[in-house]
Design a protein around this motif. Structure first.
Motif, PDB file in Angstrom:
ATOM      1  N   TRP A 113       0.810  -1.203   0.000  1.00  0.00           N
ATOM      2  CA  TRP A 113       0.000   0.000   0.000  1.00  0.00           C
ATOM      3  C   TRP A 113       0.854   1.267   0.000  1.00  0.00           C
ATOM      4  N   MET A 114       2.063   1.191   0.566  1.00  0.00           N
ATOM      5  CA  MET A 114       2.959   2.339   0.461  1.00  0.00           C
ATOM      6  C   MET A 114       3.277   2.636  -0.996  1.00  0.00           C
ATOM      7  N   ALA A 156       3.469  10.258   7.398  1.00  0.00           N
ATOM      8  CA  ALA A 156       2.029  10.217   7.128  1.00  0.00           C
ATOM      9  C   ALA A 156       1.698   9.124   6.117  1.00  0.00           C
ATOM     10  N   MET A 157       2.532   8.978   5.101  1.00  0.00           N
ATOM     11  CA  MET A 157       2.304   7.948   4.088  1.00  0.00           C
ATOM     12  C   MET A 157       2.400   6.558   4.704  1.00  0.00           C
ATOM     13  N   GLN A 158       3.349   6.366   5.602  1.00  0.00           N
ATOM     14  CA  GLN A 158       3.490   5.080   6.265  1.00  0.00           C
ATOM     15  C   GLN A 158       2.262   4.769   7.111  1.00  0.00           C
ATOM     16  N   LEU A 203      -0.808   5.906   6.598  1.00  0.00           N
ATOM     17  CA  LEU A 203      -1.908   5.611   5.680  1.00  0.00           C
ATOM     18  C   LEU A 203      -1.787   4.198   5.128  1.00  0.00           C
ATOM     19  N   ALA A 204      -0.574   3.819   4.749  1.00  0.00           N
ATOM     20  CA  ALA A 204      -0.347   2.485   4.207  1.00  0.00           C
ATOM     21  C   ALA A 204      -0.716   1.425   5.242  1.00  0.00           C
ATOM     22  N   TYR A 205      -0.384   1.673   6.490  1.00  0.00           N
ATOM     23  CA  TYR A 205      -0.713   0.722   7.561  1.00  0.00           C
ATOM     24  C   TYR A 205      -2.227   0.595   7.721  1.00  0.00           C
ATOM     25  N   VAL A 206      -2.908   1.737   7.713  1.00  0.00           N
ATOM     26  CA  VAL A 206      -4.368   1.708   7.867  1.00  0.00           C
ATOM     27  C   VAL A 206      -5.033   0.964   6.715  1.00  0.00           C
ATOM     28  N   MET A 207      -4.522   1.182   5.502  1.00  0.00           N
ATOM     29  CA  MET A 207      -5.120   0.544   4.344  1.00  0.00           C
ATOM     30  C   MET A 207      -4.843  -0.965   4.302  1.00  0.00           C
ATOM     31  N   GLY A 208      -3.696  -1.374   4.852  1.00  0.00           N
ATOM     32  CA  GLY A 208      -3.316  -2.764   4.758  1.00  0.00           C
ATOM     33  C   GLY A 208      -3.662  -3.638   5.942  1.00  0.00           C
ATOM     34  N   ASN A 209      -4.274  -3.047   6.966  1.00  0.00           N
ATOM     35  CA  ASN A 209      -4.568  -3.819   8.182  1.00  0.00           C
ATOM     36  C   ASN A 209      -6.017  -3.642   8.631  1.00  0.00           C
TER      37      ASN A 209
END
Length: 284
Positions: free
Chosen positions: A110-111, A274-276, A278-284
């Protein structure tokens, strides 16, 4: 495309989206949808609402204010493009459980997708040949670019696991190995998936034509931009230092000043945390 559909079907049946997810997809792909209709569609997914509220109240976005309703989270804190991207991420993660693919890294996936999407959206406004496209359309095109990898993590976890091991996370090597293993690229698999889910034809075209550099048509500049941004995302996610001179030919093809690309690259670096998140939220 029919032959491709048969090839994908031979892997396994691609999943059918539940009604709630279809409503959300339709809503986020409706350009002039009303606020009330969009919020109503998003609210059909409790997990999506929870993630949006959690993100809106995170240290990066909240600015010390507490957000308690989804409407405020969407329009006062997060913004439409981010919400649409997060909604797509939640839908795809629900449909594609990649847990059986041991080396699949959701945060990395997602990142890369986010950086591709954000960079493409920012750069598109500076490219004359892309002024006919809405910024959100460019953003979504970038976000969906590697969706075939996510599908393979669910459809063929063992094979993809071996591909990741063989490629040692090299993004272009993964692309080649997927084509060798399955007889079609993950871009083609993604195009077939988007067709089955009735997403706009533009997104299907982007995926089906992404590797065909001889493509000539209205979306040639969009494809050129996405190729540039996907390369940029690979370097960003891997921590490789940005070298503007390496992108000179890409910029010339798009009539994009290299200074503009350099500025966007610096903005991405500044927003890495911030991107990290967001990527965590989208992938978990």
């Amino acid at each position: 495309m029919e032959t491709l559909q048969l090839q994908v079907g031979a892997l396994k049946n691609l999943p059918v989206l539940p009604q709630a997810s279809l409503q959300i997809l339709q809503a986020i792909n409706t350009p002039d949808i009303s606020i009330d209709r969009l919020v109503a569609a998003l609210s059909t997914s409790p997990s999506l609402v929870a993630r949006l509220l959690g993100l809106a109240n995170s240290a990066y976005f909240s600015r010390g204010k507490t957000t308690t309703d989804i409407r405020s989270a969407v329009f006062q804190v997060l913004g439409l493009d981010l919400v649409k991207g997060l909604a797509l991420g939640v839908i795809f993660n629900v449909q594609f459980d990649t847990g059986k693919c041991q080396t699949f890294e959701s945060d990395y996936f997602w990142m890369r997708s986010l950086v591709t999407a954000v960079a493409a959206q920012k750069l598109a406004s500076e490219i004359g040949a892309l002024q006919h496209l809405a910024p959100s359309t460019v953003y979504t095109s970038g976000l969906l670019l590697d969706i075939g990898i996510l599908a393979l993590g669910f459809l063929a976890p063992d094979q993809l696991n071996q591909i990741f091991i063989a490629a040692e996370r090299g993004p272009e090597r993964v692309t080649d190995l997927v084509s060798d293993q399955f007889g079609l690229s993950h871009f083609q698999i993604g195009a077939a998936l988007l067709k089955k889910w009735h997403l706009p034809e533009l997104y299907q075209l982007v995926l089906s034509e992404y590797q065909r550099h001889e493509y000539v048509g209205q979306e040639q500049s969009l494809l050129d931009l996405l190729r540039l941004c996907r390369r940029l995302s690979a370097e960003f996610a891997s921590g490789v230092e940005f070298e503007p001179a390496a992108y000179l030919q890409n910029c010339q093809a798009l009539r994009l000043p290299i200074e503009t690309l350099n500025a966007i690259a610096e903005q991405l670096l500044e927003s890495r945390v911030a991107m990290q998140q967001l990527a965590y939220v989208m992938g978990n």
